[in-house]
Motif scaffolding. Structure first.
Motif, PDB file in Angstrom:
ATOM      1  N   TYR A 147       0.867  -1.179   0.000  1.00  0.00           N
ATOM      2  CA  TYR A 147       0.000   0.000   0.000  1.00  0.00           C
ATOM      3  C   TYR A 147       0.904   1.230   0.000  1.00  0.00           C
ATOM      4  CZ  TYR A 147      -3.795  -3.117   1.502  1.00  0.00           C
ATOM      5  OH  TYR A 147      -4.719  -4.116   1.588  1.00  0.00           O
ATOM      6  N   ALA A 182       2.160  -5.026   3.151  1.00  0.00           N
ATOM      7  CA  ALA A 182       1.156  -5.816   3.874  1.00  0.00           C
ATOM      8  C   ALA A 182       1.426  -7.312   3.682  1.00  0.00           C
ATOM      9  CB  ALA A 182      -0.244  -5.451   3.406  1.00  0.00           C
ATOM     10  N   SER A 221      -5.777  -9.999   7.083  1.00  0.00           N
ATOM     11  CA  SER A 221      -6.948  -9.602   6.280  1.00  0.00           C
ATOM     12  C   SER A 221      -6.573  -9.410   4.824  1.00  0.00           C
ATOM     13  CB  SER A 221      -7.565  -8.313   6.824  1.00  0.00           C
ATOM     14  OG  SER A 221      -8.093  -8.536   8.109  1.00  0.00           O
ATOM     15  N   THR A 222      -5.394  -8.885   4.581  1.00  0.00           N
ATOM     16  CA  THR A 222      -4.936  -8.704   3.203  1.00  0.00           C
ATOM     17  C   THR A 222      -4.862 -10.062   2.499  1.00  0.00           C
ATOM     18  OG1 THR A 222      -3.667  -6.763   3.888  1.00  0.00           O
ATOM     19  CG2 THR A 222      -3.082  -7.746   1.774  1.00  0.00           C
ATOM     20  N   VAL A 258       3.728   0.480   2.668  1.00  0.00           N
ATOM     21  CA  VAL A 258       3.489  -0.569   3.659  1.00  0.00           C
ATOM     22  C   VAL A 258       3.474  -1.907   2.931  1.00  0.00           C
ATOM     23  CG1 VAL A 258       1.828  -1.532   5.303  1.00  0.00           C
ATOM     24  CG2 VAL A 258       2.097   0.943   5.111  1.00  0.00           C
ATOM     25  N   LYS A 290       0.160 -11.003  14.783  1.00  0.00           N
ATOM     26  CA  LYS A 290      -0.269  -9.763  15.440  1.00  0.00           C
ATOM     27  C   LYS A 290      -1.106  -8.896  14.519  1.00  0.00           C
ATOM     28  CE  LYS A 290       4.038  -9.245  17.755  1.00  0.00           C
ATOM     29  NZ  LYS A 290       5.215  -8.401  17.697  1.00  0.00           N
ATOM     30  N   SER A 291      -1.876  -8.013  15.104  1.00  0.00           N
ATOM     31  CA  SER A 291      -2.641  -7.038  14.336  1.00  0.00           C
ATOM     32  C   SER A 291      -1.708  -6.301  13.378  1.00  0.00           C
ATOM     33  CB  SER A 291      -3.295  -6.058  15.322  1.00  0.00           C
ATOM     34  OG  SER A 291      -3.980  -5.082  14.595  1.00  0.00           O
ATOM     35  N   GLY A 292      -2.119  -6.204  12.110  1.00  0.00           N
ATOM     36  CA  GLY A 292      -1.309  -5.493  11.124  1.00  0.00           C
ATOM     37  C   GLY A 292      -0.313  -6.377  10.383  1.00  0.00           C
ATOM     38  N   CYS A 293      -0.281  -7.672  10.685  1.00  0.00           N
ATOM     39  CA  CYS A 293       0.725  -8.549  10.057  1.00  0.00           C
ATOM     40  C   CYS A 293       0.336  -8.964   8.638  1.00  0.00           C
ATOM     41  CB  CYS A 293       0.977  -9.785  10.910  1.00  0.00           C
ATOM     42  SG  CYS A 293      -0.400 -10.941  10.915  1.00  0.00           S
ATOM     43  N   GLY A 294      -0.918  -8.704   8.239  1.00  0.00           N
ATOM     44  CA  GLY A 294      -1.316  -9.003   6.865  1.00  0.00           C
ATOM     45  C   GLY A 294      -2.401 -10.065   6.708  1.00  0.00           C
TER      46      GLY A 294
HETATM   47  P1  ADP Z   1      -4.274  -7.808   9.959  1.00  0.00           P
HETATM   48  O1  ADP Z   1      -5.559  -8.283   9.385  1.00  0.00           O
HETATM   49  O2  ADP Z   1      -3.308  -8.901  10.272  1.00  0.00           O
HETATM   50  O3  ADP Z   1      -4.487  -6.915  11.141  1.00  0.00           O
HETATM   51  P2  ADP Z   1      -4.064  -6.190   7.540  1.00  0.00           P
HETATM   52  O4  ADP Z   1      -3.957  -7.123   6.401  1.00  0.00           O
HETATM   53  O5  ADP Z   1      -5.395  -5.568   7.782  1.00  0.00           O
HETATM   54  O6  ADP Z   1      -3.513  -6.916   8.861  1.00  0.00           O
HETATM   55  O7  ADP Z   1      -3.018  -5.006   7.338  1.00  0.00           O
HETATM   56  C1  ADP Z   1      -1.646  -5.254   7.016  1.00  0.00           C
HETATM   57  C2  ADP Z   1      -0.921  -3.918   6.897  1.00  0.00           C
HETATM   58  O8  ADP Z   1      -1.403  -3.200   5.768  1.00  0.00           O
HETATM   59  C3  ADP Z   1      -1.120  -3.001   8.090  1.00  0.00           C
HETATM   60  O9  ADP Z   1       0.086  -2.291   8.304  1.00  0.00           O
HETATM   61  C4  ADP Z   1      -2.216  -2.057   7.626  1.00  0.00           C
HETATM   62  O10 ADP Z   1      -2.117  -0.808   8.267  1.00  0.00           O
HETATM   63  C5  ADP Z   1      -1.937  -1.942   6.142  1.00  0.00           C
HETATM   64  N1  ADP Z   1      -3.156  -1.702   5.359  1.00  0.00           N
HETATM   65  C6  ADP Z   1      -4.227  -2.523   5.265  1.00  0.00           C
HETATM   66  N2  ADP Z   1      -5.162  -2.014   4.430  1.00  0.00           N
HETATM   67  C7  ADP Z   1      -4.653  -0.830   3.981  1.00  0.00           C
HETATM   68  C8  ADP Z   1      -5.123   0.165   3.078  1.00  0.00           C
HETATM   69  N3  ADP Z   1      -6.291   0.040   2.459  1.00  0.00           N
HETATM   70  N4  ADP Z   1      -4.326   1.234   2.862  1.00  0.00           N
HETATM   71  C9  ADP Z   1      -3.135   1.365   3.466  1.00  0.00           C
HETATM   72  N5  ADP Z   1      -2.619   0.447   4.323  1.00  0.00           N
HETATM   73  C10 ADP Z   1      -3.367  -0.640   4.576  1.00  0.00           C
END
Ligand code: ADP
Ligand code: MG
Length: 217
Positions: free
Chosen positions: A12, A21, A46-47, A19, A40-44
């Motif tokens: 991103y 992801a 959901s992506t 970032v 951990k939260s933010g590790c990727g």
């Molecule tokens: P998790 O589900 O493990 O918490 P995410 O996949 O949601 O992690 O996010 C992974 C990283 O990508 C995080 O640093 C998050 O801030 C970043 N991120 C996720 N979606 C977006 C987006 N739409 N724009 C910018 N950064 C994003």
């Protein structure tokens, strides 16, 4: 293998704000296996789930589903791929508030099934998940656990090959979380991938993958 991800990255932003992801992920998922993706939260997590669902486009890399390369540039093909193969369950259920449980479950298939098949399929799935009595209720009349079961029924109604669950128990108490996991474990006809930060849930899956800063540990 049902799924092969080859060198998948998702970035991103750009430059200093970039970032990563997901950072060069290589992984396969076998048919009918239940896998937890933890970290951990933010590790990727959901992506990864969103790319597997065809809802997010990777920056680079290849995604093979059943041996077929997914073309993220073709929206029509992507929606067809999703409809035919994927069921998604999210943390906050994503139910439509002014629709009954029945109507929510029917959403993905209401234009594709003939009436008789629609009623039969919904009744069968509601029975299986213990929400038959609640089919005429609206989401605000249901408990969190019941809402999640409606959401699971909606994900299963297309008989998907792949069930993706993003923190499916995050909004539930321990009892309901346990119920959701036993329902997911009973889905033996699909591959199940669950993103969770709950180690107890991960422990019940056949396989665990840990993500850290977008990489597989
Ligand atoms: P998790 O589900 O493990 O918490 P995410 O996949 O949601 O992690 O996010 C992974 C990283 O990508 C995080 O640093 C998050 O801030 C970043 N991120 C996720 N979606 C977006 C987006 N739409 N724009 C910018 N950064 C994003
Ligand atoms: Mg997440």
């Amino acid at each position: 293998m049902l799924i092969e991800l080859q060198d998948i990255s998702k970035y991103y932003g750009s430059g200093q704000n970039c970032v990563k992801a997901l950072d060069h992920i290589n992984i396969s998922f076998r048919e009918y296996e239940m896998t937890a993706v933890i970290g951990k939260s933010g590790c990727g997590k959901s992506t990864l789930i969103n790319i597997l669902a065809g809802l997010a486009t990777p920056t680079s890399g290849r995604y093979y589903f059943n041996g077929n390369l997914i073309d993220f540039s073709k929206q029509n093909q992507l929606s067809k791929f999703r409809y035919e193969n994927i069921g998604i369950i999210v943390q906050n259920f994503a139910l439509i508030n002014n629709m009954t449980a029945y109507q929510n479950i029917a959403l993905p298939v209401r234009k594709r099934f003939v009436k008789g098949k629609l009623v039969d399929s919904i009744e069968a799935i509601a029975n299986r998940l213990g929400i038959y009595e609640k089919l005429d209720s609206f989401p605000y009349q249901l408990s969190g656990g019941e809402c999640q079961r409606v959401a699971i029924a909606r994900a299963l109604i297309c008989e998907p090959k792949l069930i993706l669950a993003d923190e499916p128990t995050g909004a539930l108490d321990a009892d309901n979380a346990g119920n959701v996991i036993s329902i997911l474990k009973d889905i033996t006809e699909a591959t199940v991938i669950i993103a969770t930060h709950d180690m107890e849930i991960a422990a019940q899956c056949q396989r665990t993958i840990t993500l850290s800063y977008g990489k597989i540990k």
